[in-house]
Design a protein around this motif. Structure first.
Motif, PDB file in Angstrom:
ATOM      1  N   GLY A 188       5.986 -13.822  -2.078  1.00 24.87           N
ATOM      2  CA  GLY A 188       6.589 -12.706  -2.817  1.00 24.87           C
ATOM      3  C   GLY A 188       6.541 -12.933  -4.317  1.00 24.87           C
ATOM      4  O   GLY A 188       6.191 -12.036  -5.082  1.00 24.87           O
ATOM      5  N   LYS A 189       6.867 -14.172  -4.749  1.00 27.41           N
ATOM      6  CA  LYS A 189       6.833 -14.471  -6.188  1.00 27.41           C
ATOM      7  C   LYS A 189       5.402 -14.461  -6.704  1.00 27.41           C
ATOM      8  O   LYS A 189       5.137 -14.038  -7.829  1.00 27.41           O
ATOM      9  N   GLN A 190       4.476 -14.942  -5.883  1.00 27.23           N
ATOM     10  CA  GLN A 190       3.067 -14.952  -6.299  1.00 27.23           C
ATOM     11  C   GLN A 190       2.559 -13.529  -6.510  1.00 27.23           C
ATOM     12  O   GLN A 190       1.834 -13.253  -7.453  1.00 27.23           O
ATOM     13  N   PHE A 191       2.969 -12.626  -5.615  1.00 24.46           N
ATOM     14  CA  PHE A 191       2.536 -11.221  -5.737  1.00 24.46           C
ATOM     15  C   PHE A 191       3.413 -10.446  -6.726  1.00 24.46           C
ATOM     16  O   PHE A 191       3.104  -9.305  -7.057  1.00 24.46           O
ATOM     17  N   ASP A 192       4.536 -11.082  -7.149  1.00 21.99           N
ATOM     18  CA  ASP A 192       5.489 -10.436  -8.054  1.00 21.99           C
ATOM     19  C   ASP A 192       5.997  -9.124  -7.468  1.00 21.99           C
ATOM     20  O   ASP A 192       5.934  -8.063  -8.102  1.00 21.99           O
ATOM     21  N   ILE A 193       6.493  -9.189  -6.251  1.00 19.70           N
ATOM     22  CA  ILE A 193       6.996  -7.987  -5.572  1.00 19.70           C
ATOM     23  C   ILE A 193       8.421  -8.218  -5.085  1.00 19.70           C
ATOM     24  O   ILE A 193       8.886  -9.358  -5.017  1.00 19.70           O
ATOM     25  N   ASP A 194       9.074  -7.124  -4.753  1.00 17.20           N
ATOM     26  CA  ASP A 194      10.425  -7.178  -4.188  1.00 17.20           C
ATOM     27  C   ASP A 194      10.361  -7.947  -2.860  1.00 17.20           C
ATOM     28  O   ASP A 194       9.572  -7.596  -1.981  1.00 17.20           O
ATOM     29  N   PRO A 195      11.171  -8.979  -2.685  1.00 15.15           N
ATOM     30  CA  PRO A 195      11.130  -9.758  -1.435  1.00 15.15           C
ATOM     31  C   PRO A 195      11.341  -8.894  -0.182  1.00 15.15           C
ATOM     32  O   PRO A 195      10.854  -9.245   0.904  1.00 15.15           O
ATOM     33  N   ALA A 196      12.035  -7.757  -0.362  1.00 15.69           N
ATOM     34  CA  ALA A 196      12.296  -6.879   0.796  1.00 15.69           C
ATOM     35  C   ALA A 196      10.994  -6.361   1.406  1.00 15.69           C
ATOM     36  O   ALA A 196      10.945  -6.037   2.591  1.00 15.69           O
ATOM     37  N   ARG A 197       9.943  -6.307   0.609  1.00 11.08           N
ATOM     38  CA  ARG A 197       8.665  -5.788   1.123  1.00 11.08           C
ATOM     39  C   ARG A 197       7.967  -6.790   2.032  1.00 11.08           C
ATOM     40  O   ARG A 197       6.975  -6.471   2.682  1.00 11.08           O
ATOM     41  N   LEU A 198       8.508  -8.030   2.044  1.00 12.44           N
ATOM     42  CA  LEU A 198       7.950  -9.042   2.949  1.00 12.44           C
ATOM     43  C   LEU A 198       8.990  -9.470   3.988  1.00 12.44           C
ATOM     44  O   LEU A 198       8.912 -10.561   4.552  1.00 12.44           O
ATOM     45  N   ALA A 199       9.957  -8.590   4.214  1.00 14.58           N
ATOM     46  CA  ALA A 199      11.008  -8.911   5.184  1.00 14.58           C
ATOM     47  C   ALA A 199      10.444  -8.865   6.602  1.00 14.58           C
ATOM     48  O   ALA A 199       9.353  -8.332   6.839  1.00 14.58           O
ATOM     49  N   LEU A 200      11.195  -9.426   7.533  1.00 15.81           N
ATOM     50  CA  LEU A 200      10.782  -9.396   8.948  1.00 15.81           C
ATOM     51  C   LEU A 200      10.532  -7.951   9.371  1.00 15.81           C
ATOM     52  O   LEU A 200      11.327  -7.052   9.062  1.00 15.81           O
ATOM     53  N   GLY A 201       9.424  -7.732  10.071  1.00 14.30           N
ATOM     54  CA  GLY A 201       9.104  -6.376  10.558  1.00 14.30           C
ATOM     55  C   GLY A 201       8.246  -5.574   9.598  1.00 14.30           C
ATOM     56  O   GLY A 201       7.664  -4.554   9.986  1.00 14.30           O
ATOM     57  N   GLN A 202       8.159  -6.000   8.345  1.00 13.10           N
ATOM     58  CA  GLN A 202       7.301  -5.289   7.384  1.00 13.10           C
ATOM     59  C   GLN A 202       5.830  -5.535   7.742  1.00 13.10           C
ATOM     60  O   GLN A 202       5.509  -6.463   8.486  1.00 13.10           O
ATOM     61  N   LYS A 203       4.979  -4.686   7.193  1.00 10.29           N
ATOM     62  CA  LYS A 203       3.557  -4.756   7.545  1.00 10.29           C
ATOM     63  C   LYS A 203       2.734  -5.336   6.393  1.00 10.29           C
ATOM     64  O   LYS A 203       3.042  -5.111   5.214  1.00 10.29           O
ATOM     65  N   LEU A 204       1.676  -6.026   6.769  1.00  7.39           N
ATOM     66  CA  LEU A 204       0.675  -6.529   5.824  1.00  7.39           C
ATOM     67  C   LEU A 204      -0.697  -6.160   6.376  1.00  7.39           C
ATOM     68  O   LEU A 204      -0.892  -6.168   7.597  1.00  7.39           O
ATOM     69  N   ARG A 205      -1.617  -5.838   5.498  1.00  3.77           N
ATOM     70  CA  ARG A 205      -2.977  -5.522   5.975  1.00  3.77           C
ATOM     71  C   ARG A 205      -3.999  -6.399   5.250  1.00  3.77           C
ATOM     72  O   ARG A 205      -3.894  -6.599   4.038  1.00  3.77           O
ATOM     73  N   PHE A 206      -4.911  -6.938   5.999  1.00  2.00           N
ATOM     74  CA  PHE A 206      -6.061  -7.643   5.423  1.00  2.00           C
ATOM     75  C   PHE A 206      -7.155  -7.746   6.473  1.00  2.00           C
ATOM     76  O   PHE A 206      -6.907  -7.639   7.676  1.00  2.00           O
ATOM     77  N   GLU A 207      -8.370  -7.917   6.008  1.00  2.00           N
ATOM     78  CA  GLU A 207      -9.558  -8.011   6.866  1.00  2.00           C
ATOM     79  C   GLU A 207      -9.619  -6.831   7.848  1.00  2.00           C
ATOM     80  O   GLU A 207     -10.013  -6.957   8.999  1.00  2.00           O
ATOM     81  N   GLY A 208      -9.158  -5.662   7.380  1.00  3.02           N
ATOM     82  CA  GLY A 208      -9.270  -4.439   8.168  1.00  3.02           C
ATOM     83  C   GLY A 208      -8.251  -4.317   9.286  1.00  3.02           C
ATOM     84  O   GLY A 208      -8.372  -3.416  10.139  1.00  3.02           O
ATOM     85  N   ALA A 209      -7.268  -5.150   9.330  1.00  2.00           N
ATOM     86  CA  ALA A 209      -6.273  -5.079  10.411  1.00  2.00           C
ATOM     87  C   ALA A 209      -4.865  -5.039   9.837  1.00  2.00           C
ATOM     88  O   ALA A 209      -4.647  -5.401   8.672  1.00  2.00           O
ATOM     89  N   GLU A 210      -3.943  -4.570  10.661  1.00  2.00           N
ATOM     90  CA  GLU A 210      -2.540  -4.491  10.227  1.00  2.00           C
ATOM     91  C   GLU A 210      -1.736  -5.546  10.975  1.00  2.00           C
ATOM     92  O   GLU A 210      -1.887  -5.712  12.186  1.00  2.00           O
ATOM     93  N   PHE A 211      -0.879  -6.248  10.233  1.00  2.00           N
ATOM     94  CA  PHE A 211      -0.087  -7.335  10.821  1.00  2.00           C
ATOM     95  C   PHE A 211       1.401  -7.074  10.572  1.00  2.00           C
ATOM     96  O   PHE A 211       1.771  -6.506   9.538  1.00  2.00           O
ATOM     97  N   THR A 212       2.188  -7.498  11.513  1.00  2.00           N
ATOM     98  CA  THR A 212       3.644  -7.411  11.364  1.00  2.00           C
ATOM     99  C   THR A 212       4.171  -8.800  10.970  1.00  2.00           C
ATOM    100  O   THR A 212       3.746  -9.808  11.555  1.00  2.00           O
TER     101      THR A 212
END
Lengths: 230, 392
Positions: free
Chosen positions: B160-184
């Motif tokens: 979160g600090k590396q991306f400089d984003i609100d930690p809530a956006r990386l909370a449990l259940g939030q989504k991340l996408r890379f390499e064409g796929a979506e991850f929880t």
């Protein structure tokens, strides 16, 4: 040996490209307890002579003994110690430390001596009482008049009980009443406490207080006969 | 004979030129804070790599990868081959402590849904792992959630600090996408003092599929006897067909740390430049203070104080300013430096204000105070009392 003894003292210094010789082969003997006044035009070397006697400047050659010490052979550190014990210096301007109170300014020379706090307090109180400023002890210099400042400076000069007081135009910046007060105080210190005093002045009225008067002009020192002021 | 001026003299002199005192203290504060930050940065850079090293763990890399784990490819079955062929492999939980992994940089997007051209992207470091990774990397502790399954990621504490984003956006259940796929996001992990904390971990098998790879980047192997990788090296030399090189993790991370030596040198050089500027300013201030008080100091000399007594008093003034500025600088560093993350390439590490950085910062500000006295001290020692008494 006289209390102050100068033999063939010469002092030169550079002023820009010129070499100035305010004292050339000057000799002088002053006995302990004398109140000596040095007169002469500006730049005649009066202050230079006084500074040599007070060990805050060094002669180029000659012999200089004060209070039994050979000042020409002493290191600057030894001279500082000697000044602390033997000389009270009264300047034209009081040169008090502005951030210290009158009491603390008077106490300054005593920090150089092995005294307890109680001893320092007793000496400072006596010195302030001697110059009539007990009630101004806690005042800063800026809260004092010019005459009071100069009296604090005199208290600072006498607090360590040195045998020699040197005064460079001590009344030069003072009004008539204040100047009279300072001169009366110096008279008392000379008569009642036996202090040897060497005073530089332009003021003929101040010069009248001296028991011996000298004039210095173009590097030559001459003693004036009693009652003669030039 | 006691030859010191009373301490009150030095203390009260600070109030004679309040603005000048304040500015000098602020420059001292800047120096202290800067030295703390530089020390924290350099130490962070050092420890973040050495922190991940373990004496009993080595990395099996491709010998043609020039010791770069991202460029390295090793056969997918390497873990089983090593387990079957090499004696002395540590057993943890009834299985050999060997972790085959993919290490790669990737472009990450936050939140669910299809890719959008206007959404922000983040350069991150993704590690494909199996459950064996937790048997090999001792520094890692899952702080919330659980290890990732298919379609899930475990997120490091510094991402979160590396991306400089609100930690809530990386909370449990939030989504991340890379390499064409979506991850929880199924959990978070900490690995204090290591670059692992800036990584996103996902199942190895799924990452192989997404990146169309049938290999791994490397295998981390833990042995029974720390430092004894002889059997592992013998295996690598015998199986020339696998083109392997064995690097102890201590060596690997030290080499990584050495790679950043120019950055550390640059950080110190910048700090030195600013310290030199502050030193010049401090010396100038004290020199000006002496100039202002020349007649007063000469009077003190006439009273009987030696040059050293005056210099000592000036040093006290200078040290008082430097020390108060230093304390302010340490407080500023504590607020603004401590806990911040520094990003390097796709990694990050945390800045910690520890005892060493505090010591360096405070000592630096005090040294500044002492050195700043030097020109004024030289002037006082050379001063002619008679001449100074004539100063206006």
């Amino acid at each position: 040996m006289a209390f102050i003894e100068l033999r063939n003292i010469t002092k030169t210094y550079r002023k820009g490209e010129h070499v100035v010789t305010p004292l050339a082969d000057v000799s002088l003997e002053i006995e302990q307890g004398a109140f000596c006044v040095l007169l002469g035009p500006s730049g005649s070397g009066k202050t230079t002579l006084m500074n040599l006697v007070a060990a805050i400047d060094r002669a180029d050659r000659g012999e200089l003994h004060v209070a039994g010490a050979d000042l020409m052979k002493m290191s600057s550190g030894a001279l500082a110690d000697w000044r602390a014990q033997n000389v009270g210096y009264i300047f034209q301007q009081s040169n008090l430390v502005p951030v210290l109170t009158a009491y603390e300014n008077v106490e300054l020379p005593l920090w150089l001596m092995p005294l307890s706090a109680a001893e320092r307090h007793q000496r400072v109180s006596l010195a302030l009482a001697a110059v009539g400023l007990t009630d101004r002890a806690e005042h800063l210099p800026k809260q004092l008049s010019g005459g009071q400042e100069q009296r604090v400076a005199i208290a600072r000069a006498i607090v360590a009980d040195p045998p020699l007081l040197v005064a460079d135009e001590p009344t030069g910046n003072l009004d008539h009443d204040s100047a009279t007060g300072v001169l009366t105080l110096l008279d008392r210190l000379n008569r009642e406490r036996g202090k040897t005093i060497l005073m530089v002045t332009h003021d003929p009225r101040a010069a009248e207080h001296g028991t011996r008067r000298f004039t210095l002009d173009k590097g030559e020192l001459r003693e004036l006969a009693p009652g003669v002021l030039r | 004979m006691a030859r010191a001026l009373p301490f009150d003299y030095a203390l009260r002199n600070l109030g004679r030129r309040p603005l000048r005192t304040l500015l000098t203290a602020l420059s001292s504060a800047l120096v202290a804070a800067l030295l703390v930050a530089t020390t924290a940065f350099v130490r962070g850079l050092d420890t973040t790599f050495s922190g991940a090293a373990q004496a009993d763990t080595a990395i099996l890399l491709s010998s043609v990868a020039e010791r770069d784990v991202v460029r390295s490819t090793v056969t997918a079955g390497l873990s089983d081959l090593v387990a079957a062929s090499v004696p002395g492999i540590r057993q943890i939980g009834g299985a050999p402590a060997i972790s085959a992994e993919i290490h790669m940089g990737s472009t990450l997007r936050l939140g669910p849904g299809p890719e959008r051209a206007d959404e922000p992207t983040y350069a991150g470091f993704v590690r494909g792992v199996t459950d064996r990774a937790f048997a090999v990397h001792d520094a890692v502790t899952i702080t919330s959630g659980r290890p990732p399954r298919t379609g899930e990621v475990l997120v490091g504490a510094l991402v979160g600090k590396q991306f400089d984003i609100d930690p809530a956006r990386l909370a449990l259940g939030q989504k991340l996408r890379f390499e064409g796929a979506e991850f929880t996001i199924c959990g978070h992990f900490a690995a204090p003092g290591t670059t692992l904390e800036a990584e996103v971990w996902t199942p190895l098998a799924e990452l192989r599929g997404l990146t169309k790879r049938d290999d791994s980047s490397a295998a981390f192997v833990r042995v029974e006897t720390p430092g004894d990788f002889g059997d592992l090296e013998l295996f690598a030399r015998r199986r020339l067909d696998l083109e392997l090189v064995v690097i102890p993790t201590a060596t690997y991370y030290r080499e990584l740390s050495d790679y950043f030596a120019p950055i550390r040198a640059l950080a110190w050089a910048m700090a030195a430049l600013i310290v030199a500027g502050a030193l010049f300013g401090g010396a100038n201030t004290l020199n000006a203070a002496v100039q202002d008080r020349l007649r007063e100091l000469a009077a003190l000399r006439a009273v009987g104080y030696g040059g050293f007594a005056i210099v000592r008093s000036l040093s006290q003034e200078s040290l008082l300013i430097a020390a108060s500025g230093g304390v302010l600088g340490l407080a500023l560093a504590r607020v603004f430096v401590s806990g911040n993350a520094v990003s390097i390439a796709m990694s990050a590490f945390s800045l910690e204000v520890d005892a060493v950085s505090v010591l360096v910062g405070f000592a630096g500000s005090l040294l500044l105070g002492i050195l700043g006295t030097a020109p004024a001290a030289a002037r006082v020692m050379r001063m002619s009392i008679a001449a100074a008494l004539k100063e206006p």
